[in-house]
Design an enzyme around this catalytic site. Structure first.
Site, PDB file in Angstrom:
ATOM      1  N   CYS A  79       0.686  -1.323  -0.216  1.00  0.00           N
ATOM      2  CA  CYS A  79      -0.204   0.214  -0.053  1.00  0.00           C
ATOM      3  C   CYS A  79       0.795   1.226   0.069  1.00  0.00           C
ATOM      4  O   CYS A  79       0.677   1.822  -0.937  1.00  0.00           O
ATOM      5  CB  CYS A  79      -0.942   0.087   1.199  1.00  0.00           C
ATOM      6  SG  CYS A  79      -2.091  -1.382   1.149  1.00  0.00           S
ATOM      7  N   ASN A 314      -2.657  -1.948  -5.412  1.00  0.00           N
ATOM      8  CA  ASN A 314      -2.005  -3.337  -5.519  1.00  0.00           C
ATOM      9  C   ASN A 314      -3.150  -4.310  -5.498  1.00  0.00           C
ATOM     10  O   ASN A 314      -4.116  -4.073  -5.522  1.00  0.00           O
ATOM     11  CB  ASN A 314      -0.955  -3.582  -4.358  1.00  0.00           C
ATOM     12  CG  ASN A 314      -1.607  -3.467  -2.960  1.00  0.00           C
ATOM     13  OD1 ASN A 314      -1.172  -2.369  -2.441  1.00  0.00           O
ATOM     14  ND2 ASN A 314      -2.295  -4.224  -2.734  1.00  0.00           N
TER      15      ASN A 314
END
Length: 511
Positions: A79, A314
């Site tokens: 992240c 992601n």
């Protein structure tokens, strides 16, 4: 008569093209009067395992109204470093944010002094854009050691940032630098809906004479996977997909992948199926957000001059290679992300196969705004020519870098009995995916002729993984011992160059 009709047709076609170009010309001219831009970034949203399946409105209102990129990748599957790559257009080895912890530079003093000052919202603001942010910023944001809630990064006119990691209820926001606490009342506090409301409020209050940039970052579908009340019973018959690499043993892969129990115990299977359903449930509120935003832009008569981007930081996995849940891995399920874009001159309802990266978002947004600031020193490249080829010719990159730095410690026990730095929780039957020796760099080749991945690990084994995704799309077999050593040497040299590249040098390597 025929000739005259043909000339008229050509004139009309030229006029239409000029009108289209003028419409985008405003978006590319730079400064006040440029086109509007919206960037929606979800959290841990996979593209590879059906993550876009529940997003029917988003696919219709953005994808079918514009371009869907089927080869969109993050340059790091985690992240905080990924979000920093989005903001700066740089690989992690250049913005220096490596993990989700302060020690990994997430919201560190170094990031605040260097990374934030060169992020693309600063350039948009200088060019006259009204800027608005709401949602998750960086995992350590707002903590005392990270500058506190009073820290508002430069470049933002309106700031509504979540303190720390993703939550849906019982969280704290920094509202333009002031602390704002929220409880567990759905109508007032559910974060995805609050982000949507505040974004719409900003659109109502904006100066219509100036362009705007909105960045909305909802928590979904990140842990703790809390759906809105009306969606709690949805997808009751859905399970995590069992195909591909699901619950496959990983005997030829790096240390971490050799730790999970295989086959997976029933406790893991029940857990990951529940997680999979709850992730989809949380995404339905994001789908509502997209619908409300597009409807508002249409009502304002701004939709046709606004670029709307939808992506994630992601991917994610739920049972692949017997890993119950997480990200952080080099495989397709973790590095592929959704990317849909609509806007002036963007072809309608097209699927684009050219590879694009999250480091390309910043230069693309600046390209749309007409800002060509070489001092930004971005590693990415604009993909505007790929989705709006009437504006300018462009060519996709044939290969790129994926890198990740693990930092968690497990005291030598791969079953993760103790939580180390950067590892927020350990779920049933998990392994230590944030282990410090889960540190790697990969060169991913995708050029129409080759579809390969070469990865090197910074561990005691100096482990190498190589995959030919044309014949092995699920990366089941590590073919490092079968590949011509000359090919491995080329891959190794390419990787070394990418790991030290910077700015234009990264783009030159990929052409």
């Amino acid at each position: 008569m025929f000739a005259t009709g043909a000339r008229v047709s050509r004139v009309l076609a030229l006029a239409a093209a000029l009108l289209l170009t003028c419409g985008v010309g405003r978006a590319l001219a730079g400064g006040v009067g440029s086109g509007n831009i919206v960037l929606i970034v979800t959290d841990d949203h996979d593209q590879h395992l059906g993550g876009m399946t529940p997003m029917k409105k988003t696919k219709s209102l953005i994808g079918e109204a514009g371009a869907t990129f089927v080869n969109s990748f993050t340059v790091t599957p985690l992240c905080c470093p990924s979000r920093c790559s989005i903001l700066t257009g740089r690989y992690p080895h250049n913005h220096l944010v490596r993990n989700n912890s302060l020690a990994g530079n997430c919201s560190s003093a170094g990031w605040r002094s260097a990374g934030e000052s060169s992020a693309f919202p600063v350039l948009l603001s200088k060019a006259g854009y009204q800027t608005f942010f709401a949602g998750k910023y960086l995992n350590q944001y707002g903590k005392k050691e990270a500058g506190g809630v009073g820290h508002v990064p430069p470049g933002w006119d309106q700031w509504h940032a979540l303190v720390a990691n993703s939550r849906y209820y019982n969280y704290t926001l920094s509202r333009n630098g002031a602390e704002e606490k929220h409880g567990d009342d759905y109508a007032d506090d559910y974060l995805t809906d609050l982000i949507a409301r505040r974004g719409l409020d900003f659109l109502d209050q904006r100066d219509p004479r100036r362009p705007f940039f909105l960045m909305l970052a909802p928590p979904a579908p990140h842990w703790p996977w809390t759906p809105a009340p009306q969606y709690r019973r949805r997808f009751a018959d859905v399970s995590a997909p069992r195909d591909g690499s699901f619950d496959k043993a990983a005997k030829d892969k790096h240390w971490l992948l050799r730790q999970p129990a295989n086959p997976m115990p029933d406790s893991s299977l029940r857990f990951l199926d529940d997680v999979y359903r709850r992730r989809w449930q949380t995404l339905l509120s994001v789908d509502d957000l997209v619908e409300a935003l597009v409807r508002k832009l249409d009502e304002m008569k701004e939709l046709n001059r606004t670029f709307v981007f939808f992506t994630s930081d992601n991917g994610y996995h739920t049972g692949q290679f017997s890993l119950p849940i997480d990200k952080r891995q080099l495989y397709e399920f973790d590095i592929r992300t959704p990317l849909l874009v609509r806007g002036p001159a963007v072809h309608v309802n097209v699927t684009l196969k050219a590879p694009v990266l999250n480091i390309d978002l910043a230069p693309t947004i600046l390209d749309i705004a007409g800002i060509n600031d070489s001092s930004a020193n971005m590693d990415g490249q604009s993909f505007l020519p790929l989705m709006a080829p009437s504006l300018r010719n462009g060519s996709p990159r044939p290969f790129f870098l994926v890198e990740h730095t693990g930092e968690g410690l497990s005291a030598g026990d791969p079953t993760c009995p103790a939580v180390g730095p950067g590892l927020a929780q350990c779920f049933p039957d998990c392994v230590c995916e944030d282990s410090f020796n889960n540190t790697y760099a990969c060169v991913r080749t995708l050029d129409g002729r080759h579809d390969m991945q070469y990865c090197e690990f910074a561990d005691s084994e100096s482990f190498v993984e190589v995959y030919d995704l044309r014949s092995d799309p699920h990366q089941l077999e590590n073919i490092v011992k079968k590949v011509d050593p000359a090919v491995l040497q080329v891959m190794n040299q390419r990787l070394i160059q990418l790991q030290s590249c910077q700015g234009a040098g990264c783009r030159d390597l990929s052409t």
